[in-house]
Structures are given as C-alpha cells and as structure tokens.
Scaffold this motif. Structure first.
Motif, PDB file in Angstrom:
ATOM      1  N   LEU A 225       0.846  -1.063   0.201  1.00 46.95           N
ATOM      2  CA  LEU A 225       0.065   0.037  -0.038  1.00 46.95           C
ATOM      3  C   LEU A 225       0.969   1.231   0.066  1.00 46.95           C
ATOM      4  CD1 LEU A 225      -3.132  -0.575   2.471  1.00 46.95           C
ATOM      5  CD2 LEU A 225      -3.152   0.074  -0.039  1.00 46.95           C
ATOM      6  N   THR A 226       1.937   1.174   0.570  1.00 44.59           N
ATOM      7  CA  THR A 226       2.776   2.484   0.846  1.00 44.59           C
ATOM      8  C   THR A 226       3.510   2.571  -0.582  1.00 44.59           C
ATOM      9  OG1 THR A 226       4.787   1.377   1.686  1.00 44.59           O
ATOM     10  CG2 THR A 226       3.203   1.973   3.231  1.00 44.59           C
ATOM     11  N   ARG A 227       3.893   1.590  -1.318  1.00 39.58           N
ATOM     12  CA  ARG A 227       4.447   1.835  -2.625  1.00 39.58           C
ATOM     13  C   ARG A 227       3.547   2.304  -3.642  1.00 39.58           C
ATOM     14  NH1 ARG A 227       9.561  -1.100  -3.170  1.00 39.58           N
ATOM     15  NH2 ARG A 227      10.296  -1.814  -1.260  1.00 39.58           N
ATOM     16  N   THR A 228       2.478   1.836  -3.534  1.00 38.30           N
ATOM     17  CA  THR A 228       1.576   2.016  -4.810  1.00 38.30           C
ATOM     18  C   THR A 228       0.874   3.619  -4.442  1.00 38.30           C
ATOM     19  OG1 THR A 228      -0.419   1.035  -3.506  1.00 38.30           O
ATOM     20  CG2 THR A 228       0.979  -0.253  -5.321  1.00 38.30           C
ATOM     21  N   LEU A 229       0.611   3.955  -3.043  1.00 42.06           N
ATOM     22  CA  LEU A 229      -0.049   4.987  -2.620  1.00 42.06           C
ATOM     23  C   LEU A 229       1.011   6.350  -2.323  1.00 42.06           C
ATOM     24  CD1 LEU A 229      -3.134   3.758  -0.851  1.00 42.06           C
ATOM     25  CD2 LEU A 229      -2.916   4.515  -3.370  1.00 42.06           C
ATOM     26  N   ILE A 230       2.166   5.928  -1.957  1.00 44.58           N
ATOM     27  CA  ILE A 230       3.119   7.140  -1.381  1.00 44.58           C
ATOM     28  C   ILE A 230       4.481   6.956  -2.291  1.00 44.58           C
ATOM     29  CG2 ILE A 230       4.189   8.025   0.607  1.00 44.58           C
ATOM     30  CD1 ILE A 230       2.440   6.518   2.423  1.00 44.58           C
ATOM     31  N   ALA A 231       5.156   6.046  -2.231  1.00 40.47           N
ATOM     32  CA  ALA A 231       6.656   6.243  -2.966  1.00 40.47           C
ATOM     33  C   ALA A 231       7.127   4.769  -2.731  1.00 40.47           C
ATOM     34  CB  ALA A 231       7.364   7.056  -2.340  1.00 40.47           C
ATOM     35  N   LEU A 256       3.505  -1.866   7.453  1.00 37.92           N
ATOM     36  CA  LEU A 256       2.750  -0.741   7.047  1.00 37.92           C
ATOM     37  C   LEU A 256       3.473   0.606   7.468  1.00 37.92           C
ATOM     38  CD1 LEU A 256       0.463  -0.497   4.977  1.00 37.92           C
ATOM     39  CD2 LEU A 256      -1.056  -0.517   6.982  1.00 37.92           C
ATOM     40  N   ASN A 257       4.209   0.363   8.281  1.00 33.75           N
ATOM     41  CA  ASN A 257       4.725   1.871   8.943  1.00 33.75           C
ATOM     42  C   ASN A 257       6.035   2.579   8.317  1.00 33.75           C
ATOM     43  OD1 ASN A 257       6.270  -0.659   9.857  1.00 33.75           O
ATOM     44  ND2 ASN A 257       7.087   0.410  11.442  1.00 33.75           N
ATOM     45  N   PHE A 258       6.397   1.761   7.094  1.00 29.92           N
ATOM     46  CA  PHE A 258       7.543   2.557   6.630  1.00 29.92           C
ATOM     47  C   PHE A 258       7.387   2.452   5.119  1.00 29.92           C
ATOM     48  CE2 PHE A 258       9.141  -1.933   7.091  1.00 29.92           C
ATOM     49  CZ  PHE A 258       9.211  -2.263   5.828  1.00 29.92           C
ATOM     50  N   ILE A 259       7.911   3.192   4.402  1.00 31.44           N
ATOM     51  CA  ILE A 259       8.201   3.559   2.839  1.00 31.44           C
ATOM     52  C   ILE A 259       9.322   2.935   2.450  1.00 31.44           C
ATOM     53  CG2 ILE A 259       8.252   5.080   0.879  1.00 31.44           C
ATOM     54  CD1 ILE A 259       7.315   7.107   2.674  1.00 31.44           C
ATOM     55  N   GLY A 260       9.278   1.809   1.589  1.00 35.66           N
ATOM     56  CA  GLY A 260      10.320   1.130   1.182  1.00 35.66           C
ATOM     57  C   GLY A 260      11.158   1.748  -0.219  1.00 35.66           C
ATOM     58  N   LEU A 261      12.295   2.442   0.238  1.00 38.59           N
ATOM     59  CA  LEU A 261      13.078   3.211  -0.844  1.00 38.59           C
ATOM     60  C   LEU A 261      14.219   2.379  -1.128  1.00 38.59           C
ATOM     61  CD1 LEU A 261      12.182   6.826   0.202  1.00 38.59           C
ATOM     62  CD2 LEU A 261      11.251   5.503  -1.550  1.00 38.59           C
ATOM     63  N   GLY A 262      15.218   2.964  -2.067  1.00 41.82           N
ATOM     64  CA  GLY A 262      16.411   2.448  -2.830  1.00 41.82           C
ATOM     65  C   GLY A 262      17.720   2.642  -1.702  1.00 41.82           C
ATOM     66  N   GLU A 263      18.653   2.624  -2.578  1.00 45.10           N
ATOM     67  CA  GLU A 263      20.114   2.864  -1.884  1.00 45.10           C
ATOM     68  C   GLU A 263      20.133   4.103  -1.153  1.00 45.10           C
ATOM     69  OE1 GLU A 263      23.375   2.158  -4.545  1.00 45.10           O
ATOM     70  OE2 GLU A 263      22.100   1.066  -5.693  1.00 45.10           O
ATOM     71  N   LEU A 264      20.690   4.187  -0.153  1.00 45.23           N
ATOM     72  CA  LEU A 264      20.614   5.304   0.634  1.00 45.23           C
ATOM     73  C   LEU A 264      21.399   6.682   0.149  1.00 45.23           C
ATOM     74  CD1 LEU A 264      20.289   6.439   3.786  1.00 45.23           C
ATOM     75  CD2 LEU A 264      22.769   5.967   4.239  1.00 45.23           C
ATOM     76  N   SER A 265      22.145   6.386  -0.675  1.00 43.23           N
ATOM     77  CA  SER A 265      22.616   7.781  -1.487  1.00 43.23           C
ATOM     78  C   SER A 265      21.903   8.400  -2.613  1.00 43.23           C
ATOM     79  CB  SER A 265      24.041   7.405  -2.211  1.00 43.23           C
ATOM     80  OG  SER A 265      23.741   6.391  -3.151  1.00 43.23           O
ATOM     81  N   LEU A 266      20.797   7.443  -2.926  1.00 42.26           N
ATOM     82  CA  LEU A 266      19.694   7.994  -3.861  1.00 42.26           C
ATOM     83  C   LEU A 266      18.425   8.294  -3.135  1.00 42.26           C
ATOM     84  CD1 LEU A 266      19.991   5.032  -6.464  1.00 42.26           C
ATOM     85  CD2 LEU A 266      21.244   7.002  -6.587  1.00 42.26           C
ATOM     86  N   ILE A 267      18.327   8.400  -1.844  1.00 41.63           N
ATOM     87  CA  ILE A 267      16.948   8.948  -1.384  1.00 41.63           C
ATOM     88  C   ILE A 267      17.091  10.458  -1.391  1.00 41.63           C
ATOM     89  CG2 ILE A 267      15.504   8.534   0.886  1.00 41.63           C
ATOM     90  CD1 ILE A 267      16.171   6.065  -0.781  1.00 41.63           C
ATOM     91  N   LYS A 287      10.228   6.102   7.630  1.00 41.87           N
ATOM     92  CA  LYS A 287       9.059   5.901   8.675  1.00 41.87           C
ATOM     93  C   LYS A 287       7.787   6.873   7.993  1.00 41.87           C
ATOM     94  CE  LYS A 287       8.524   7.587  12.836  1.00 41.87           C
ATOM     95  NZ  LYS A 287       8.763   8.186  14.143  1.00 41.87           N
ATOM     96  N   LEU A 288       6.897   6.478   8.150  1.00 47.30           N
ATOM     97  CA  LEU A 288       5.382   7.105   7.509  1.00 47.30           C
ATOM     98  C   LEU A 288       5.415   8.132   8.743  1.00 47.30           C
ATOM     99  CD1 LEU A 288       5.019   4.678   5.665  1.00 47.30           C
ATOM    100  CD2 LEU A 288       2.609   4.737   6.415  1.00 47.30           C
ATOM    101  N   THR A 289       4.865   9.218   8.350  1.00 51.29           N
ATOM    102  CA  THR A 289       4.166  10.098   8.974  1.00 51.29           C
ATOM    103  C   THR A 289       2.791   9.966   9.549  1.00 51.29           C
ATOM    104  OG1 THR A 289       3.055  11.535   7.373  1.00 51.29           O
ATOM    105  CG2 THR A 289       5.420  11.874   7.854  1.00 51.29           C
TER     106      THR A 289
END
Length: 379
Positions: A225-231, A256-267, A287-289
């Motif tokens: 849900l976080t990937r499809t609706l947030i990032a 459901l409490n976090f957004i899964g993003l990529g490599e730290l240097s690209l965030i 972490k989500l707001t």
C-alpha cells in the motif's frame, strides 16, 4: 520425442535460430519455430504503426502457442533482442503461470517489472543477438541444454496445478512473524504459499488469488500500500488487495509503518529528514508520518469493507515490523495508535478486530492468526 516451440524473428535471426535448433536436436529435442516478425516487408514503421504490428505479431504467436500446448508441447523458448523480446515477453506472460518458459535475450527491460506475475526463465545473451560469435554460441549451447532439461524432466502432475492453499504476504521486516506462522501451519498439515510484498511479489499474489489458488489469505504484510500510494518501486497491481474477495481474509499491519526506498545515497533529502534505517545495501526504510499512516489505514479499511468473506484484522500494538519496537530505528507507538483508531472508525461491523499488546513477532500473534483461520480450511 520432446518438442520445444521457438519464438523468434525469422527475418532478422535466421542464423541464430538455426544454431539453437541444431543444439537442441543434439540434446534430443525437436524444435518448431513460430515467427514473431513484424511483416513490414523491409519498410520502416512509425511509432503507432510499429506498436500495431507488434501487437499483431504477439496475437498471432499466442494462437500458435495455445495450439502447440494442446498438442503436448513441452517447453516454449523465446530468442529476441529489443523489439523481438518485447513481443515474445507479451506472449510468454499470457501463458499459464508455471508452464516452462525460457527467454534468451539481451535484456532490454527491467526484469522485475516484466516477470512480477509469471515464471519466465531469463538467459542473458551478454552480447547482442546480431550474428553468431563465440559468446553467443556458448549462450545458445547453455540455453539448449536448459530447454532439453525442462523437456525431459518428469514432473509430478500436481506440481503444475494451482492447488488451493493459504496465501501469505511477507518481507524481511516481518520474517520474524512469518517463520513461526509457517511452522505452526505445517504442524497442522496446512499448505501455505508465501509472496514477497516488495512491490513486485504482490502482482503474483494477486494473479494467483484471481485463479483460485487460495482458500484463505493471511495478508500479514500489506506494505505494498505504501509503495502504490506514497512512494517506492512497484509494478501495477490493481487487484492486490481485492482479488478473491469471497475467501477468508486475515490482515495485519505488517511493515505498513515505513516506505521502502532504494539505496541510501539515492534517497531525496526530505525523506532522509525522517527517522529511517538501511535495510540492506540496496534498500532504505523511511518511517511514515501520522497523516500517511491514517491514509494507509483508510485505504486498507476500504478493501476489507468491500470483501465478502470472513474478515479479521489483528493489530499488534507492540510493533508492526522488526525495527518498530523499543530501541528500533522507527519505533513509534503513536503511529500504531493512529492506525488502530482509524481502522476502528472506518471498518464495517462485520469485520472482526483483534487488538493485542504484543509485537507482531510474538507467539500470541501467531496464535491469534491460527484462531482466525476457518476451521474447515482444507490441508
């Protein structure tokens, strides 16, 4: 004699097709070629015209594949570069999920998006498929041996049948909850099929659900849900949370409490300003707001309300993921309370809610999930 179907563009790859056919014959496999050429007769097609020709070629090839499958074909193997591989992939993805399929290609696409909901074995050619050379010969030799193995292996009949089981969603961040659950289900002689809720595995989960593969669903990790609706990277999965609405559904807020993003240097910096941690060299969890968590809860509640089978929501108030606990990098009791309060306000009365004071990995959570499973669920 085992037979394989080769999908390839005869007008551009005749030499390579002939070599692959010869090497397959060496292994005792008869090859039948289906042409996926654009049939442009040497003309250069414009964008729209090319897309129409590609669709026509794929439709024509898929009809040939279906006929070959009815005749007892053992394996389908595609050989293509850019355009050819795209046409072939469209055909392979339209075939049954687990039927043996091989694509020998220059990989002109991100395989995660291409293979999210279908099993296709990829053989990268490294060099372009543009005339035979030492590298391509070796790749085609390997591909021929692989296809021969797929053709000649004796399979148990049930291995290719989607037997109803319990569909479960998981991530590394919820593995501590999934592993004991699987152990407990095994003791009860119940089969489970686990899908990686990483933005791509959910597409396969939905496709299996749509084909009646599950008699019950334990959506322990609705993180997508976080990937499809947030990032976060993901493939389109419009039925991820709605497929098979009639089956028993047990839902937890795992990851459901976090957004899964990529490599730290690209965030982006605005995400790094939040609490976060490095999950691995390739993934960072942010972490989500509270507002985002409330939005996720509303979306999840809507899918539960729309389902028609028995539904249970289990809320482990001690933490939703492995880093959401005392001392964890994104531990946040208030965020959990936001989820709970929103769900209680939004869920229909026929959705059962079980609130626990423990962490999602606690044995009490496993027990609550088992208690919520229908007693008549088959093994």
């Amino acid at each position: 004699m085992p037979t394989a179907l080769i999908l390839a563009t005869l007008d551009t790859k005749p030499e390579e097709i002939a070599y692959l056919t010869d090497r397959m014959a060496f292994h005792g496999v008869t090859a039948v070629t289906v042409d996926v050429s654009l049939k442009s007769h040497g003309a250069t097609l414009d964008g729209p015209g090319k897309l129409v020709a590609m669709e026509t070629a794929a439709t024509r090839a898929l009809e040939a594949v279906h006929h070959a499958m009815e005749s007892g074909i053992n394996t389908v193997v595609g050989l293509g570069g850019g355009t050819g591989a795209e046409i072939i992939l469209k055909v392979l993805r339209a075939m049954p999920i687990t039927f043996p399929k091989v694509l020998v290609t220059t990989l002109p696409f991100d395989p995660r998006f291409a293979l999210a909901d279908n099993s296709v074995i990829l053989v990268p050619t490294l060099a372009d498929i543009c005339g035979l050379n030492a590298t391509l010969r070796e790749v085609l030799e390997n591909a021929a041996a692989m296809v021969a193995g797929l053709c000649q292996t004796r399979r148990k009949a049930e291995a290719c049948v989607l037997q109803p089981s319990i569909g479960i969603t998981a991530l590394g961040a919820t593995e501590g909850a999934v592993a004991p659950l699987l152990g407990a289900l095994k003791l009860r002689a119940k089969e489970a099929t686990v899908f990686h809720a990483n933005g791509f595995g959910g597409a396969a989960f939905a496709r299996f659900a749509e084909r009646g593969a599950f008699h019950s669903i334990i959506d322990l990790t609705p993180h997508e849900l976080t990937r499809t609706l947030i990032a976060g990277a993901h493939v389109p999965m419009p039925t991820r949370f709605t497929a098979s609405p009639e089956v028993a559904r047990i839902v937890l807020p795992g990851a459901l409490n976090f957004i899964g993003l990529g490599e730290l240097s690209l965030i982006p910096d605005h995400y790094l300003a939040r609490p976060h941690y490095t999950h691995s060299g390739l993934f960072t969890h942010v972490k989500l707001t509270k507002d985002e968590m409330a939005a996720m809860a509303r979306a999840l509640a809507a899918t539960l309300n729309a389902a028609t089978g028995p539904r249970t929501l289990i809320i482990p108030m001690g933490g939703f993921s492995h880093q959401d606990r005392p001392g964890g990098a994104i531990e946040d009791p208030d965020l959990r309370a936001t989820f709970r309060d929103t769900m209680r306000a939004r869920l229909n009365a026929d959705v059962r809610i079980v609130e626990l004071d423990t962490h999602i990995t606690d044995p009490a959570v496993t027990g609550a999930i088992l208690d919520a499973l229908p007693v008549h669920a088959p093994a």
